[in-house]
Scaffold this active site. Structure first.
Site, PDB file in Angstrom:
ATOM      1  CG  ASP A  11      -2.237   1.325   1.483  1.00 29.24           C
ATOM      2  OD1 ASP A  11      -2.575   1.567  -0.147  1.00 29.24           O
ATOM      3  OD2 ASP A  11      -2.393   1.826   2.606  1.00 29.24           O
ATOM      4  CB  SER A  12       0.240   4.769  -0.415  1.00 32.76           C
ATOM      5  OG  SER A  12      -1.072   4.807   0.231  1.00 32.76           O
ATOM      6  CB  CYS A  74      -3.170   1.037  -2.696  1.00 39.00           C
ATOM      7  SG  CYS A  74      -3.353   2.774  -2.526  1.00 39.00           S
ATOM      8  CD  GLU A 153       1.043   6.356   6.084  1.00 37.67           C
ATOM      9  OE1 GLU A 153       2.216   5.799   5.946  1.00 37.67           O
ATOM     10  OE2 GLU A 153       0.749   5.440   6.130  1.00 37.67           O
ATOM     11  CB  CYS A 185      -8.643   5.581   1.135  1.00 34.36           C
ATOM     12  SG  CYS A 185      -7.498   5.084   1.514  1.00 34.36           S
ATOM     13  CG  HIS A 187      -4.399   5.105   4.581  1.00 36.04           C
ATOM     14  ND1 HIS A 187      -3.772   4.648   3.554  1.00 36.04           N
ATOM     15  CD2 HIS A 187      -2.956   5.528   5.277  1.00 36.04           C
ATOM     16  CE1 HIS A 187      -2.867   4.790   3.224  1.00 36.04           C
ATOM     17  NE2 HIS A 187      -2.170   5.432   5.076  1.00 36.04           N
TER      18      HIS A 187
HETATM   19  N1  DGL Z   1      -4.789   3.604   0.988  1.00 37.73           N
HETATM   20  C1  DGL Z   1      -5.104   4.073   0.004  1.00 37.73           C
HETATM   21  C2  DGL Z   1      -6.331   3.430  -0.999  1.00 37.73           C
HETATM   22  O1  DGL Z   1      -6.712   2.662  -0.813  1.00 37.73           O
HETATM   23  C3  DGL Z   1      -4.036   5.313  -0.953  1.00 37.73           C
HETATM   24  C4  DGL Z   1      -3.936   6.405   0.340  1.00 37.73           C
HETATM   25  C5  DGL Z   1      -3.278   7.218  -0.254  1.00 37.73           C
HETATM   26  O2  DGL Z   1      -1.778   6.898  -0.442  1.00 37.73           O
HETATM   27  O3  DGL Z   1      -3.750   8.808  -1.084  1.00 37.73           O
HETATM   28  O4  DGL Z   1      -6.740   4.402  -1.623  1.00 37.73           O
END
Ligand code: DGL
Length: 265
Positions: A11-12, A74, A153, A185, A187
């Site tokens: 993931d990011s 992600c 984060e 997302c 996160h």
């Molecule tokens: N966790 C990511 C997603 O599912 C991206 C979050 C990000 O880096 O902007 O979209």
């Protein structure tokens, strides 16, 4: 490819750990590798070209570590890069993810569904195609949440700032009559308890993590790649960003105590 080989997940940043939880719960015998590309977070504000380049590098790294399958934990990276990765690695089982529009459209009673996601996901052609396919009978209200990924984060899952930001994004969705909110997302499942406090009880919160774990299980079964019972080894975790920072927030995001390694790619 050996059945004992690990699953590579990325993931990011730390968001994909919410998906890793689902994978761990469904497939306890699999060994897991996880890359948090926290040196380049947020993906949501980056160009698709940039995300494709990062996704390719991370995939190469995970394959170098022996991964037998890949999970893009992600939504933003999936929208930008999954087609490219499938073309480059036709033999690799790859699972991507997208906002849960189909189950949300089936679940809504008010006929209005809200989507919380990154700007990148909401702007993508893949998301437009998803709406065309599954949301023709409902109204979908989208809400980008710039800044929320950074809060998560930093481990700020329930601070006044996170609460204030979230309140500002959720209020207009509720005012539009949404009775189902998609966490688009990876996160965002980490702030589900906070979100639950901010929306009425009858509002459903839907995310894609469990479906991703199911899809991974299906792919492994189809290719006879499941690990044997009891063969999982400790999860290995890398960050391209501040390793100490991830090590600090890890206890609230992941159940195993593991040492975070630096990813230099
Ligand atoms: N966790 C990511 C997603 O599912 C991206 C979050 C990000 O880096 O902007 O979209």
């Amino acid at each position: 490819m050996s059945n004992a080989a690990p699953i590579g997940v990325f993931d990011s940043g730390v968001g994909g750990l919410s998906v890793l939880h689902e994978i761990r719960a469904r497939l306890p015998d699999e060994s897991l590798l996880y890359v948090a590309d926290s040196g380049h977070v947020p993906y949501g504000e980056k160009s698709p070209e940039f995300i494709r380049e990062r996704s390719q590098r991370i995939t190469e790294f995970l394959l170098g570590q022996g991964a037998k399958a890949l999970v893009l934990a992600c939504n933003t990276a999936t929208a930008a890069a999954v087609a490219d990765l499938r073309e480059r690695y036709p033999d690799l089982p790859i699972v991507g993810m997208e906002p849960a529009v189909k189950p949300a459209a089936a679940a809504t009673r008010s006929g209005v569904v809200g989507v919380l996601a990154t700007t990148g996901t909401l702007k993508s052609a893949k998301f437009a195609a998803l709406l065309d396919r599954f949301a023709s009978d409902v109204r979908v209200v989208t809400q980008p949440c710039p800044g929320l990924v950074e809060q998560i984060e930093a481990g700020e899952l329930d601070t006044p700032r996170t609460r204030e930001l979230l309140q500002g994004w959720v209020a207009p969705l509720l005012a539009e009559g949404c009775d189902t909110l998609i966490l688009g997302c990876t996160h965002y499942p980490f702030i589900k308890p906070l979100l639950r406090e901010l929306v009425p009880e009858q509002v459903r919160l839907v995310d894609t993590g469990p479906a991703v774990a199911r899809q991974l299980q299906n792919l492994l079964d189809q290719r006879e790649l499941r690990a044997e019972s009891g063969s999982a080894v400790a999860t290995r975790l890398w960050s391209s960003g501040d390793v100490q920072q991830l090590q600090r927030v890890l206890p609230v995001l992941w159940s195993e105590m593991v040492e975070v390694l630096a990813l230099s790619t």
